[in-house]
Scaffold this active site. Structure first.
Site, PDB file in Angstrom:
ATOM      1  N   ARG A  96      -1.112  33.274   3.032  1.00 53.04           N
ATOM      2  CA  ARG A  96      -1.781  32.323   1.878  1.00 53.04           C
ATOM      3  C   ARG A  96      -0.977  30.993   1.785  1.00 53.04           C
ATOM      4  O   ARG A  96       0.148  31.042   1.902  1.00 53.04           O
ATOM      5  CB  ARG A  96      -1.895  33.102   0.775  1.00 53.04           C
ATOM      6  CG  ARG A  96      -3.076  34.034   0.630  1.00 53.04           C
ATOM      7  CD  ARG A  96      -3.219  34.577  -0.708  1.00 53.04           C
ATOM      8  NE  ARG A  96      -4.263  35.483  -0.980  1.00 53.04           N
ATOM      9  CZ  ARG A  96      -4.153  36.791  -0.844  1.00 53.04           C
ATOM     10  NH1 ARG A  96      -3.053  37.461  -0.671  1.00 53.04           N
ATOM     11  NH2 ARG A  96      -5.329  37.586  -1.158  1.00 53.04           N
ATOM     12  N   GLY A 105      -9.153  26.965  -3.281  1.00 53.14           N
ATOM     13  CA  GLY A 105     -10.202  26.917  -2.060  1.00 53.14           C
ATOM     14  C   GLY A 105      -9.871  25.722  -1.021  1.00 53.14           C
ATOM     15  O   GLY A 105     -10.595  25.500  -0.188  1.00 53.14           O
ATOM     16  N   MET A 107      -7.142  25.022   0.785  1.00 46.89           N
ATOM     17  CA  MET A 107      -6.412  25.376   2.064  1.00 46.89           C
ATOM     18  C   MET A 107      -6.605  26.700   2.492  1.00 46.89           C
ATOM     19  O   MET A 107      -7.689  27.477   1.969  1.00 46.89           O
ATOM     20  CB  MET A 107      -5.017  25.358   1.828  1.00 46.89           C
ATOM     21  CG  MET A 107      -4.519  23.557   1.643  1.00 46.89           C
ATOM     22  SD  MET A 107      -2.780  23.200   1.234  1.00 46.89           S
ATOM     23  CE  MET A 107      -2.687  24.177  -0.431  1.00 46.89           C
ATOM     24  N   HIS A 465     -16.333  29.432  -5.763  1.00 46.37           N
ATOM     25  CA  HIS A 465     -15.699  28.280  -5.130  1.00 46.37           C
ATOM     26  C   HIS A 465     -16.445  27.119  -6.223  1.00 46.37           C
ATOM     27  O   HIS A 465     -15.719  26.237  -6.908  1.00 46.37           O
ATOM     28  CB  HIS A 465     -15.968  27.742  -3.810  1.00 46.37           C
ATOM     29  CG  HIS A 465     -15.381  26.633  -3.479  1.00 46.37           C
ATOM     30  ND1 HIS A 465     -16.602  25.643  -3.415  1.00 46.37           N
ATOM     31  CD2 HIS A 465     -14.264  26.092  -3.235  1.00 46.37           C
ATOM     32  CE1 HIS A 465     -15.785  24.264  -3.145  1.00 46.37           C
ATOM     33  NE2 HIS A 465     -14.688  24.665  -2.940  1.00 46.37           N
ATOM     34  N   ARG A 627     -11.242 -13.266 -27.044  1.00 49.98           N
ATOM     35  CA  ARG A 627     -11.054 -13.910 -26.183  1.00 49.98           C
ATOM     36  C   ARG A 627     -11.987 -15.118 -25.889  1.00 49.98           C
ATOM     37  O   ARG A 627     -13.117 -14.812 -26.083  1.00 49.98           O
ATOM     38  CB  ARG A 627     -10.729 -13.471 -24.731  1.00 49.98           C
ATOM     39  CG  ARG A 627     -10.302 -14.193 -23.611  1.00 49.98           C
ATOM     40  CD  ARG A 627     -10.273 -13.220 -22.172  1.00 49.98           C
ATOM     41  NE  ARG A 627     -11.537 -12.709 -21.734  1.00 49.98           N
ATOM     42  CZ  ARG A 627     -11.767 -11.948 -20.926  1.00 49.98           C
ATOM     43  NH1 ARG A 627     -10.540 -11.385 -20.206  1.00 49.98           N
ATOM     44  NH2 ARG A 627     -12.985 -11.851 -20.605  1.00 49.98           N
ATOM     45  N   SER A 774      -1.260 -10.902 -24.876  1.00 48.23           N
ATOM     46  CA  SER A 774      -1.913  -9.335 -24.403  1.00 48.23           C
ATOM     47  C   SER A 774      -1.966  -9.432 -23.046  1.00 48.23           C
ATOM     48  O   SER A 774      -2.365 -10.606 -22.371  1.00 48.23           O
ATOM     49  CB  SER A 774      -3.548  -9.409 -25.050  1.00 48.23           C
ATOM     50  OG  SER A 774      -4.105  -8.374 -24.814  1.00 48.23           O
ATOM     51  N   GLY A 776      -3.364  -9.203 -19.436  1.00 47.96           N
ATOM     52  CA  GLY A 776      -4.356  -8.773 -18.785  1.00 47.96           C
ATOM     53  C   GLY A 776      -4.213  -8.407 -17.339  1.00 47.96           C
ATOM     54  O   GLY A 776      -4.318  -9.283 -16.546  1.00 47.96           O
ATOM     55  N   THR A 777      -4.004  -6.911 -17.154  1.00 49.24           N
ATOM     56  CA  THR A 777      -3.491  -6.276 -16.070  1.00 49.24           C
ATOM     57  C   THR A 777      -4.486  -6.473 -14.875  1.00 49.24           C
ATOM     58  O   THR A 777      -4.013  -6.345 -13.612  1.00 49.24           O
ATOM     59  CB  THR A 777      -3.017  -5.097 -16.352  1.00 49.24           C
ATOM     60  OG1 THR A 777      -3.768  -4.537 -17.115  1.00 49.24           O
ATOM     61  CG2 THR A 777      -1.761  -5.045 -17.412  1.00 49.24           C
ATOM     62  N   ASP A 779      -6.339  -9.145 -13.722  1.00 46.97           N
ATOM     63  CA  ASP A 779      -6.064 -10.205 -13.350  1.00 46.97           C
ATOM     64  C   ASP A 779      -4.542 -10.228 -12.709  1.00 46.97           C
ATOM     65  O   ASP A 779      -4.381 -11.012 -11.684  1.00 46.97           O
ATOM     66  CB  ASP A 779      -6.467 -11.710 -13.854  1.00 46.97           C
ATOM     67  CG  ASP A 779      -7.860 -11.877 -13.929  1.00 46.97           C
ATOM     68  OD1 ASP A 779      -8.634 -11.597 -12.770  1.00 46.97           O
ATOM     69  OD2 ASP A 779      -8.437 -12.636 -14.577  1.00 46.97           O
ATOM     70  N   TYR A 861       0.488  -1.968 -28.427  1.00 50.61           N
ATOM     71  CA  TYR A 861      -0.988  -1.347 -28.344  1.00 50.61           C
ATOM     72  C   TYR A 861      -1.255  -1.321 -27.100  1.00 50.61           C
ATOM     73  O   TYR A 861      -1.051  -2.138 -26.293  1.00 50.61           O
ATOM     74  CB  TYR A 861      -1.670  -1.971 -29.469  1.00 50.61           C
ATOM     75  CG  TYR A 861      -2.320  -3.215 -29.342  1.00 50.61           C
ATOM     76  CD1 TYR A 861      -3.331  -3.462 -28.484  1.00 50.61           C
ATOM     77  CD2 TYR A 861      -1.560  -4.459 -29.770  1.00 50.61           C
ATOM     78  CE1 TYR A 861      -3.801  -4.800 -28.074  1.00 50.61           C
ATOM     79  CE2 TYR A 861      -2.024  -5.593 -29.678  1.00 50.61           C
ATOM     80  CZ  TYR A 861      -3.108  -5.850 -28.415  1.00 50.61           C
ATOM     81  OH  TYR A 861      -3.344  -7.048 -28.174  1.00 50.61           O
TER      82      TYR A 861
END
Length: 887
Positions: A96, A105, A107, A465, A627, A774, A776-777, A779, A861
């Site tokens: 196994r 399930g 492998m 399964h 914004r 802040s 803006g991840t 862009d 935050y």
């Protein structure tokens, strides 16, 4: 010499639960169970390091592995008093997989290995049961042929089904030893036909073949898909567990089963599971036969519980249940076999469960004193909370019940029927809601299950399964709906006088197992007291604040309901697309002279003021970050001829002039074009209107409610301090004018988004003019990687699969690249202004791994979509606890 193999079992136990990374979860837990004295058949684990070496060296093994394998097999032979390949007293083994995290399930497994035409006679003689021996042999050929030799499993099933039809037998258990002997000849002929070679008779050759098949399965498509969905690195590899066989198919004093120490669907503290008499483990999990309940209290008419059929083994299992749960301090998923009334444990692992069950189990265990509150917080996956926050069936809605199956994974799902995983995926890609309908699912269906809204099977039980995988994915599942007849050829399902075809609508209630005709409306879920308790515990330990991205009243109310502490991003451009507003926006942009532009802007002012006032009322004194207008102009340009004519009429200009104006405003790369602060610099009157609306709204609500309202004005896409200085003066002038007009005073702050690499690099200078940052991840990721997130879907998945990236950087932040810029901006910003407020408002604000990073770099935050707020609260708590542990 490297140690590649570790033995487990009574008398020789070299592993423990702490060795999970080396031995995999299954191997580590088998060793741990043996260590604490539980009945585990002896065996050994080939380590995950062998898997790594196998792939690093062109699928070849370390030179000293064979010798260690022979020695380990000799250890099992000694423990069992049997010989591998011996014709009179043969040792049989299972092979196994066992990765460090559970992948149910995904492998491959091979049972009864070591059987051939000679050893099967020895097994028959030593067991005194011809039928059992030949049944085991046919199972081995079928499993080995499928897993190792690559012959499609259904070819063997077709031969078996034909034999049962010919012999007028309904169940496998009705076939005799002579029947199996004839079937085995057909199986061998199939192997010869498909592979061009006879079925391998040498047990050592069988063993090496099975070991290689398990290692090969680590990279099979279904395992790759599962790893991608669950963020499991390919570099971890899998271990291989070789274990002496114990048999649940030797007669009516034998059985096999799967059980959970608590209900994996609800979390109720009851012993939960299923078993089959005279069967092997694959029969239970594959759903080939419908299992029976463990407890007598759960047995319905015609069912025989394990408690009644095998009372001694059941009592022993109850003791094991309590011992394992206390030992592992978590709900356990246990696989067992009973051979001649003796219980053997084949596996234990932390059980897969629904989010509702996770929540209840964590709270109950903490209240029972099994775990601490901090452990309860860490026991839940934050992302799993999504399952608790989605609609359920409207109890008042009319519905037509077609049938009822088993409630395998809770929730409600409505969609069109599809009978294959591929069809589900295709339809889902086109935006359709789809229900996958199968007789039974297999690991090859995983990609379709993930794309589906729900899964319906006609076979299988609560531990099949379909049930296990659907619960883990958070998909609705009704299993074992045996009254449904599925016909793949005609693409139809029939039940109780209804015949539906692919594309017809059905509704599943995974909490009751009910299947309804057509679409049934849903309603928002009601969260339990356990949810409130968990959130209170999480809030008591987290440091990061959690806000929501919201600009509509509905989003703001949802955010508050889920515990948001304010709005971290109000995207004002989303407010402009209403039918009564978009015309004024287009006039504002297309106007060529100030008077016409001012008229359009003034028309928008009352709309904006009303929008902001609604948000301030709803948030009741909590911070709201607004914004100013950000998106590219092309999103607002009139597109069709009709829209162009409307704008021309409103502005009193001819269409051709406006067509030329539209062409002049069009951009080759609008996401890096005339947007954000650049728009405010070109057309300051737009930002002036928005700031006026914002301050007037704040004064209105402050007067209405008597509460202080502190608007946070955020200027987007700043790249230089000069840009921020200019626009800050514009904003301050408007604020001063409004306050003077109304003879009022109002606290406010002005900050910026850090969403360009230059802004991060120059954060010390920009902080001189900003009250807050802040990040803006979204862009920032695009501009740092030079990748458009709208176009990245065509190549990013392959980057992740090939290990070029650890994960999609638009889902979890690229800590080495984008994260380095965030860290730099934090350090530079605070060097200039130690008390500057720092947050994040990109999609990463709701991603648990990203939240751990933001905790580490010291943001104040995170802000995320309203439905992700509970996820962020829990993830922030876990991140805080992890930080404490490091100190």
């Amino acid at each position: 010499m490297s140690k590649w193999i570790y033995s487990f079992g009574p008398g020789q136990n070299e592993g423990s639960a702490e060795m999970r990374n080396l031995l995999g979860g299954k191997g580590a837990n088998l060793a741990e169970m043996a260590r604490i004295g539980l009945p585990v058949p002896p065996g050994f684990t080939i380590t995950t390091e062998v898997c790594s070496a196998f792939y690093d060296n062109g699928r070849s093994y370390p030179s000293d592995l064979a010798g260690q394998l022979d020695a380990a097999m000799a250890g099992i032979e000694k423990a069992m008093g049997l010989r591998f390949g011996d014709a009179s007293a043969p040792l049989l083994v299972s092979v196994r997989s066992g990765a460090r995290v559970s992948m149910p399930g995904m492998m491959d497994t091979v049972l009864n290995l070591g059987l051939n035409d000679q050893t099967v006679e020895g097994l028959a003689k030593s067991s005194g049961d011809d039928r059992f021996a030949w049944d085991s042999y046919r199972r081995f050929i079928q499993m080995y042929g499928s897993v190792v030799l690559g012959i499609p499993h259904h070819h063997f099933e077709e031969i078996l089904e034909r034999a049962k039809l010919t012999l007028h037998k309904k169940d496998d258990t009705e076939l005799s030893a002579e029947d199996w002997k004839l079937l085995i000849q057909d199986y061998k002929a199939l192997v010869q036909s498909e592979t061009g070679a006879p079925f391998p008779a040498d047990p050592k050759e069988q063993l090496w073949g099975a070991i290689s098949a398990v290692f090969d399965s680590w990279m099979n498509p279904r395992a790759n898909t599962y790893r991608r969905l669950h963020d499991i690195p390919a570099s971890w590899g899998t271990a291989v567990n070789v274990q002496s066989m114990v048999f649940g198919n030797m007669g009516n004093d034998c059985a096999t089963g799967v059980c959970f120490t608590r209900d994996p669907s609800t979390g109720e503290n009851v012993f939960y599971g299923e078993y089959l008499i005279n069967a092997q483990g694959e029969d239970v999990v594959a759903g080939i036969r419908t299992p029976q309940p463990m407890a007598e209290a759960k047995a319905s008419e015609g069912q025989i519980s394990m408690e009644k059929a095998l009372p001694n083994a059941y009592k022993e299992l109850l003791k094991v249940r309590e011992l394992l749960e206390r030992h592992y301090r978590d709900m356990q998923d246990i696989e067992f076999t009973v051979q001649s009334n003796k219980l053997y444990l084949l596996q234990t692992r932390n059980g897969k469960r629904t989010a509702a069950a996770s929540l209840r189990i964590a709270i109950d265990m903490a209240k029972e004193g099994l775990i601490t509150k901090e452990e309860a917080i860490n026991q839940l996956s934050p992302s799993s909370l999504d399952q608790l926050l989605h609609p359920i069936l409207d109890p008042k809605a009319e519905r037509v019940l077609m049938t009822k199956g088993l409630p395998a994974s809770p929730g409600a799902a409505t969609g069109i029927i599809a009978f294959s995983a591929e069809d589900v995926e295709d339809r889902a890609a086109n935006g359709e809601d789809v229900i996958l309908v199968r007789i039974e699912t297999s690991p090859e269906d995983v990609h379709g299950m993930h794309a589906a809204r729900g899964v319906l099977t006609t076979r299988g039980g609560m531990t099949s399964h379909a049930a296990v995988v659907a619960r883990g994915m958070g998909r609705v599942c009704v299993a074992g709906a045996g009254t449904i007849a599925v016909n793949y050829k005609t693409q139809t399902l029939s039940v109780n006088g209804h015949t539906l075809k692919a594309g017809d609508w059905i509704t599943l209630d995974g909490s009751t197992g009910e299947v309804f005709l057509g679409r049934v409306p849903t309603v928002p879920p009601s969260l339990s007291g356990d949810f409130t308790t968990l959130m209170e515990w999480a809030d008591s330990v987290r440091r990061l604040g959690v806000r929501a991205n919201a600009e509509t009243l509905e989003d703001a109310e949802t955010a508050l309901r889920f515990g948001a502490e304010g709005i971290g991003l109000c995207r004002t451009e989303h407010m402009f697309f209403g039918p009564e507003r978009i015309g004024h926006v287009r006039q504002m942009i297309m106007a060529n002279e100030p008077g016409a532009r001012a008229k359009a802007i003034n028309a928008l002012l009352p709309f904006q003021r009303g929008d902001f006032a609604s948000l301030f009322r709803t948030m009741a004194g909590l911070p709201v970050t607004v914004r100013l207008l950000d998106p590219p102009l092309h999103e607002f340009l009139p597109h069709g001829e009709h829209e162009l004519q409307e704008v021309a009429h409103a502005l009193g200009q001819n269409v051709e002039t406006l067509r030329e104006r539209r062409t002049a405003l069009s951009e080759a790369n609008p996401m890096l074009g005339h947007r954000g602060c650049r728009l405010g610099i070109s057309y300051p009157e737009i930002y002036e209107m928005q700031v006026r609306a914002l301050i007037e709204a704040a004064l209105i609500v402050a007067k209405e409610t008597g509460r202080s309202v502190t608007p946070e004005i955020m200027i987007p896409l700043i790249g230089t301090k000069a840009e921020l200085d200019l626009l800050r003066k514009v904003c301050e002038k408007v604020v001063s004018t409004v306050l003077k007009e109304q003879g009022a005073d109002l606290p406010y702050s002005i900050g910026t988004m850090i969403e360009l690499p230059r802004a991060a690099i120059m954060a010390d200078k920009i902080a001189e003019s900003a009250d807050f940052f802040s990040f803006g991840t979204n862009d920032l990721t695009q501009t740092t990687l030079g990748v458009s997130r709208d176009d990245a879907g065509s190549f990013l998945p392959s980057y992740v699969e090939k290990g070029l990236l650890p994960n999609d950087p638009f889902i979890s932040i690229d800590q080495e690249g984008v994260g380095a810029l965030v860290r730099m901006a934090v350090e530079k910003g605070r060097a200039t202004k130690p008390k500057i407020k720092l947050g994040v408002c990109g999609e990463h604000g709701g991603d648990p791994r990203s939240i751990a990073f933001f905790e580490n770099v010291g943001l104040d935050y995170v802000s995320c979509s309203p439905f992700r707020v509970p996820v962020a609260r829990l993830a922030a708590a876990q991140a805080a606890l992890a930080t404490r542990r490091k100190k």
